[in-house]
Design a protein around this motif. Structure first.
Motif, PDB file in Angstrom:
ATOM      1  N   LEU A 120      51.337 -11.590  15.225  1.00 23.80           N
ATOM      2  CA  LEU A 120      50.948 -11.800  16.621  1.00 23.80           C
ATOM      3  C   LEU A 120      49.449 -11.924  16.848  1.00 23.80           C
ATOM      4  O   LEU A 120      49.004 -11.955  17.997  1.00 23.80           O
ATOM      5  CB  LEU A 120      51.470 -10.620  17.470  1.00 23.80           C
ATOM      6  N   SER A 121      48.659 -11.980  15.749  1.00 24.71           N
ATOM      7  CA  SER A 121      47.206 -11.880  15.943  1.00 24.71           C
ATOM      8  C   SER A 121      46.652 -13.008  16.818  1.00 24.71           C
ATOM      9  O   SER A 121      45.793 -12.776  17.675  1.00 24.71           O
ATOM     10  CB  SER A 121      46.479 -11.841  14.598  1.00 24.71           C
ATOM     11  N   ARG A 122      47.182 -14.234  16.684  1.00 27.88           N
ATOM     12  CA  ARG A 122      46.658 -15.343  17.485  1.00 27.88           C
ATOM     13  C   ARG A 122      46.959 -15.119  18.978  1.00 27.88           C
ATOM     14  O   ARG A 122      46.105 -15.335  19.831  1.00 27.88           O
ATOM     15  CB  ARG A 122      47.297 -16.653  17.006  1.00 27.88           C
ATOM     16  N   ILE A 123      48.145 -14.642  19.246  1.00 29.96           N
ATOM     17  CA  ILE A 123      48.538 -14.375  20.637  1.00 29.96           C
ATOM     18  C   ILE A 123      47.620 -13.298  21.216  1.00 29.96           C
ATOM     19  O   ILE A 123      47.052 -13.441  22.298  1.00 29.96           O
ATOM     20  CB  ILE A 123      49.989 -13.829  20.686  1.00 29.96           C
ATOM     21  N   THR A 124      47.464 -12.233  20.471  1.00 34.02           N
ATOM     22  CA  THR A 124      46.710 -11.089  20.964  1.00 34.02           C
ATOM     23  C   THR A 124      45.255 -11.460  21.213  1.00 34.02           C
ATOM     24  O   THR A 124      44.693 -11.141  22.260  1.00 34.02           O
ATOM     25  CB  THR A 124      46.780  -9.940  19.926  1.00 34.02           C
ATOM     26  N   GLU A 125      44.669 -12.173  20.257  1.00 35.53           N
ATOM     27  CA  GLU A 125      43.253 -12.556  20.422  1.00 35.53           C
ATOM     28  C   GLU A 125      43.072 -13.445  21.650  1.00 35.53           C
ATOM     29  O   GLU A 125      42.132 -13.290  22.422  1.00 35.53           O
ATOM     30  CB  GLU A 125      42.756 -13.281  19.159  1.00 35.53           C
ATOM     31  N   GLY A 126      44.019 -14.358  21.851  1.00 36.46           N
ATOM     32  CA  GLY A 126      43.935 -15.284  22.990  1.00 36.46           C
ATOM     33  C   GLY A 126      44.047 -14.594  24.327  1.00 36.46           C
ATOM     34  O   GLY A 126      43.664 -15.146  25.357  1.00 36.46           O
ATOM     35  N   LEU A 127      44.589 -13.393  24.320  1.00 35.71           N
ATOM     36  CA  LEU A 127      44.802 -12.692  25.597  1.00 35.71           C
ATOM     37  C   LEU A 127      43.672 -11.743  25.975  1.00 35.71           C
ATOM     38  O   LEU A 127      43.608 -11.266  27.108  1.00 35.71           O
ATOM     39  CB  LEU A 127      46.087 -11.841  25.503  1.00 35.71           C
ATOM     40  N   ARG A 128      42.801 -11.488  25.022  1.00 30.01           N
ATOM     41  CA  ARG A 128      41.872 -10.361  25.219  1.00 30.01           C
ATOM     42  C   ARG A 128      40.913 -10.527  26.389  1.00 30.01           C
ATOM     43  O   ARG A 128      40.435  -9.549  26.954  1.00 30.01           O
ATOM     44  CB  ARG A 128      41.097 -10.086  23.920  1.00 30.01           C
ATOM     45  N   ASP A 129      40.643 -11.775  26.770  1.00 25.30           N
ATOM     46  CA  ASP A 129      39.699 -11.957  27.885  1.00 25.30           C
ATOM     47  C   ASP A 129      40.430 -12.233  29.203  1.00 25.30           C
ATOM     48  O   ASP A 129      39.865 -12.798  30.125  1.00 25.30           O
ATOM     49  CB  ASP A 129      38.718 -13.104  27.589  1.00 25.30           C
ATOM     50  N   LYS A 130      41.696 -11.848  29.282  1.00 22.62           N
ATOM     51  CA  LYS A 130      42.479 -12.208  30.462  1.00 22.62           C
ATOM     52  C   LYS A 130      42.596 -11.057  31.473  1.00 22.62           C
ATOM     53  O   LYS A 130      43.537 -10.995  32.264  1.00 22.62           O
ATOM     54  CB  LYS A 130      43.875 -12.707  30.056  1.00 22.62           C
ATOM     55  N   GLY A 131      41.645 -10.176  31.426  1.00 22.79           N
ATOM     56  CA  GLY A 131      41.492  -9.222  32.523  1.00 22.79           C
ATOM     57  C   GLY A 131      42.431  -8.036  32.522  1.00 22.79           C
ATOM     58  O   GLY A 131      42.510  -7.309  33.507  1.00 22.79           O
ATOM     59  N   MET A 132      43.168  -7.818  31.424  1.00 23.68           N
ATOM     60  CA  MET A 132      43.998  -6.614  31.441  1.00 23.68           C
ATOM     61  C   MET A 132      43.232  -5.451  30.825  1.00 23.68           C
ATOM     62  O   MET A 132      42.207  -5.643  30.159  1.00 23.68           O
ATOM     63  CB  MET A 132      45.354  -6.832  30.763  1.00 23.68           C
ATOM     64  N   ASP A 133      43.715  -4.248  31.055  1.00 20.51           N
ATOM     65  CA  ASP A 133      42.999  -3.082  30.536  1.00 20.51           C
ATOM     66  C   ASP A 133      43.339  -2.824  29.073  1.00 20.51           C
ATOM     67  O   ASP A 133      42.505  -2.368  28.309  1.00 20.51           O
ATOM     68  CB  ASP A 133      43.350  -1.852  31.389  1.00 20.51           C
ATOM     69  N   LYS A 134      44.585  -3.119  28.721  1.00 17.53           N
ATOM     70  CA  LYS A 134      44.986  -2.861  27.341  1.00 17.53           C
ATOM     71  C   LYS A 134      46.089  -3.828  26.934  1.00 17.53           C
ATOM     72  O   LYS A 134      46.900  -4.234  27.775  1.00 17.53           O
ATOM     73  CB  LYS A 134      45.531  -1.429  27.253  1.00 17.53           C
ATOM     74  N   ILE A 135      46.117  -4.167  25.650  1.00 12.55           N
ATOM     75  CA  ILE A 135      47.220  -4.986  25.130  1.00 12.55           C
ATOM     76  C   ILE A 135      48.006  -4.106  24.151  1.00 12.55           C
ATOM     77  O   ILE A 135      47.447  -3.643  23.154  1.00 12.55           O
ATOM     78  CB  ILE A 135      46.695  -6.239  24.412  1.00 12.55           C
TER      79      ILE A 135
END
Ligand code: FAD
Length: 325
Positions: free
Chosen positions: A47-62
């Motif tokens: 899932l690393s590509r998914i997770t990295e792509g989400l990191r700047d999307k304003g959530m507090d934690k993934i």
């Protein structure tokens, strides 16, 4: 009181599905209102590509559950894992998109948690700290607003197209891997294959002439009269959402907020009422011609030319006239 919001991240072939960005936007607003955190939950394997792509999307934690078994066992394993994560994180709300995935998972998660499931929602908001969801009734002719009491969690499946996507944020979300033991669980179903819906091969967003059909056509067999007019005008056939929902045309032909946005030179709407979700996908068309037997149909408010009458008489007459040109 629980205040956090968990949003389930939908992904396919290492890409996040667009519906997830809309759920994150709704989740961000609700988490802010509740004074809690926005947590994105990613399940699957590699899932690393998914997770990295989400990191700047304003959530507090993934929150990430990366287990090979998740890619083999479909909704049964996923709902088990989500339930485990919800038990550990104790959010107020679990938000999923009302997609084919969300439709299956939301009731399963709710049943496992003994929580209420609100599916097919078209709105969710906070009123004086309480969650209120809006759901269509009777084929969308009425809407119900439902006030949820403060017991947590609740599972809500929200339709696509109700909010814009979440914009990029300055802060980078922390990633927290979670382990959920699936070794000793025997799941009854096993995912064998995912078969893609065949695409029509037509890109309606590039067409200069679109003949678009709505529920007024009443029957899949009758689509041939719409196709004939599109052919006579050198255009393509598109449609409103109910036509896709009943399986008469593929989703790549759908115009509207949860379909494609088009702006052709000519857009002919046949038996389409003109709901706001449809208008938002076609109102920039240069010339809009509406055919509808109801003179009060909202489509006439955006049409440059309106024909009040039966499409089964008018469309073949237009085709015949176009062929003479
Ligand atoms: P209807 O509203 O049922 O209208 C049918 C029309 O046909 C009527 O006006 C009727 O008078 C006319 N008619 C019937 N018989 C004839 C005849 N013989 N001759 C002439 N006219 C006739 N909708 C979309 O289209 N695209 C979207 O992307 C989309 N996204 C949505 C997203 C969300 C979150 C939600 C809640 C809804 C969405 N919808 C979308 C659905 C939308 O709200 C409407 O339900 C839908 O657009 C209605 O489709 P329609 O006009 O074909 O059907």
């Amino acid at each position: 009181m629980q205040r956090d919001v968990v949003v389930l991240v939908e992904h396919r072939t290492h890409e996040v599905e667009s519906i997830t960005y809309q759920m994150l936007a709704a989740g961000r607003e609700l988490a802010n209102g509740l004074g809690g955190q926005l947590l994105a939950l990613v399940l699957g394997h590699e899932l690393s590509r998914i997770t990295e792509g989400l990191r700047d999307k304003g959530m507090d934690k993934i929150l990430v559950v990366d287990e090979p078994a998740l890619s083999r066992n479909g909704a049964e394993a996923q709902s088990y894992v989500i339930t485990e994560v919800v038990r550990r994180t104790e959010p107020r709300l679990v938000l999923v998109g009302y997609s084919l995935v969300g439709m299956e998972l939301a009731p399963a998660i709710a049943a496992k948690l003994g929580a209420p499931a609100m599916t097919n929602c078209i709105g969710i908001e906070l009123r004086e700290g309480s969650l209120v969801v809006t759901r269509p009734l009777f084929d969308g002719t009425m809407h119900a607003q439902i006030l949820l009491d403060d017991s947590a969690p609740v599972v809500v499946a929200l339709q696509k197209g109700m909010t814009p996507s979440i914009p990029a944020a300055a802060k980078t979300a922390a990633v927290e891997p979670l382990h959920v033991d699936l070794q000793n669980i025997s799941f009854r179903g096993r995912l064998l294959e995912i078969i893609e819906e065949p695409a029509s091969g037509i890109d309606i967003s590039k067409a200069e002439v679109i003949v678009s059909v709505g529920r007024g056509i009443g029957d899949k067999e009758k689509l041939s009269i719409i196709q004939a007019l599109a052919d006579a005008l050198g255009g393509v056939m598109a449609c409103s959402r109910p036509v896709v929902d009943v399986g008469w045309l593929t989703r790549d032909r759908q115009v509207g907020s949860s379909g494609k946005t088009v702006a052709p030179k000519v857009y002919i709407a046949c038996g389409i009422s003109g709901a706001s979700q449809h208008l938002s996908g076609m109102s920039e068309s240069r010339r809009i011609i509406a055919i509808n037997k109801d003179a009060n149909a909202p489509i006439f408010q955006v049409a440059h030319y309106g024909i009040v009458g039966d499409l089964f008489a008018i469309v073949p007459a237009l085709t015949a006239a176009a062929k003479k040109q």
